[in-house]
Design a protein around this motif. Structure first.
Motif, mmCIF file in Angstrom:
data_model
loop_
_atom_site.group_PDB
_atom_site.id
_atom_site.type_symbol
_atom_site.label_atom_id
_atom_site.label_comp_id
_atom_site.label_asym_id
_atom_site.label_seq_id
_atom_site.Cartn_x
_atom_site.Cartn_y
_atom_site.Cartn_z
ATOM 1 N N ILE A 44 28.021 -84.277 76.819
ATOM 2 C CA ILE A 44 28.916 -83.020 77.376
ATOM 3 C C ILE A 44 28.514 -82.029 77.084
ATOM 4 O O ILE A 44 28.486 -81.573 75.863
ATOM 5 N N VAL A 54 29.024 -77.955 77.682
ATOM 6 C CA VAL A 54 30.182 -76.839 78.220
ATOM 7 C C VAL A 54 29.574 -75.614 77.947
ATOM 8 O O VAL A 54 29.818 -75.084 76.878
ATOM 9 N N VAL A 73 38.143 -85.529 76.668
ATOM 10 C CA VAL A 73 37.016 -85.944 77.494
ATOM 11 C C VAL A 73 36.297 -87.150 77.132
ATOM 12 O O VAL A 73 36.287 -88.027 77.750
ATOM 13 N N ILE A 78 36.167 -90.503 79.128
ATOM 14 C CA ILE A 78 34.986 -91.185 79.464
ATOM 15 C C ILE A 78 34.722 -92.693 79.017
ATOM 16 O O ILE A 78 34.279 -93.672 79.841
ATOM 17 N N CYS A 131 30.217 -90.353 72.238
ATOM 18 C CA CYS A 131 29.953 -89.239 73.003
ATOM 19 C C CYS A 131 29.722 -88.120 71.849
ATOM 20 O O CYS A 131 29.842 -88.035 70.974
ATOM 21 N N THR A 173 29.543 -83.583 72.350
ATOM 22 C CA THR A 173 29.852 -82.222 73.085
ATOM 23 C C THR A 173 29.160 -81.384 72.698
ATOM 24 O O THR A 173 29.423 -80.963 71.423
ATOM 25 N N VAL A 201 30.594 -77.297 83.310
ATOM 26 C CA VAL A 201 30.517 -78.312 82.433
ATOM 27 C C VAL A 201 29.450 -79.434 83.199
ATOM 28 O O VAL A 201 29.633 -80.063 84.297
ATOM 29 N N VAL A 246 28.438 -83.563 82.452
ATOM 30 C CA VAL A 246 28.442 -84.852 81.790
ATOM 31 C C VAL A 246 27.571 -85.651 81.960
ATOM 32 O O VAL A 246 27.267 -85.890 83.087
ATOM 33 N N THR A 293 34.491 -87.099 86.856
ATOM 34 C CA THR A 293 34.611 -85.227 87.276
ATOM 35 C C THR A 293 35.938 -84.939 87.378
ATOM 36 O O THR A 293 36.546 -84.017 87.035
ATOM 37 N N ARG A 306 38.881 -86.199 85.981
ATOM 38 C CA ARG A 306 39.505 -85.988 84.619
ATOM 39 C C ARG A 306 38.878 -85.138 84.042
ATOM 40 O O ARG A 306 39.902 -84.273 83.122
ATOM 41 N N VAL A 307 37.758 -84.598 83.915
ATOM 42 C CA VAL A 307 37.226 -83.581 83.128
ATOM 43 C C VAL A 307 37.654 -82.322 83.684
ATOM 44 O O VAL A 307 38.190 -81.506 83.079
ATOM 45 N N VAL A 357 32.236 -78.845 87.567
ATOM 46 C CA VAL A 357 32.009 -80.022 86.790
ATOM 47 C C VAL A 357 31.178 -80.814 87.547
ATOM 48 O O VAL A 357 31.238 -81.085 88.669
#
Length: 116
Positions: free
Chosen positions: A4, A6, A23, A27, A38, A40, A62, A64, A79, A81-82, A98
């Motif tokens: 991820i 950002v 996030v 996922i 994950c 980030t 962002v 992902v 997408t 949810r982020v 995103v």
């Protein structure tokens, strides 16, 4: 595996730890992975401009990255949810984008390097 990235206006104030946690959890609920997989990166940008620069909006972009093979529905859900997590945590005006992209399973590699 999920990465991820950002990118955001440097002056933007938001809870990065809480955002990453939400996030990462999202996922795991959308694709078959674990929170431990994950990763980030928050990358504050020294400069930004939205449109003609008069809106005063911050910028948050962002990406992902997940392994290829997930359905369009899964990618769209991720997408959404982020985007919802970002909107809940950013108090001021911001232009938010995103994108969920796929990593090639044949060429992507990841290791935990122990150092020297």
């Amino acid at each position: 595996m999920p990465q991820i990235l950002v990118d955001h206006s440097a002056e933007l104030d938001f809870d990065r730890t809480a955002l990453a946690a939400e996030v990462h959890q999202a996922i795991t609920e959308v694709i078959d992975t674990t929170v431990a997989d994950c990763k980030t990166l928050f990358r504050p940008a020294g400069g930004h401009r939205v449109g003609d620069g008069t809106s005063g909006e911050a910028a948050v972009l962002v990406e992902v990255k997940i392994l290829a093979g997930r359905s369009a529905e899964q990618r769209a859900e991720l997408t959404a949810r982020v985007l919802a997590a970002l909107r809940a945590r950013i108090a001021g005006p911001a232009a938010i984008g995103v994108q969920v992209t796929e990593l090639d399973r044949d060429t992507y590699r990841f290791v935990h390097h122990p150092g020297h």
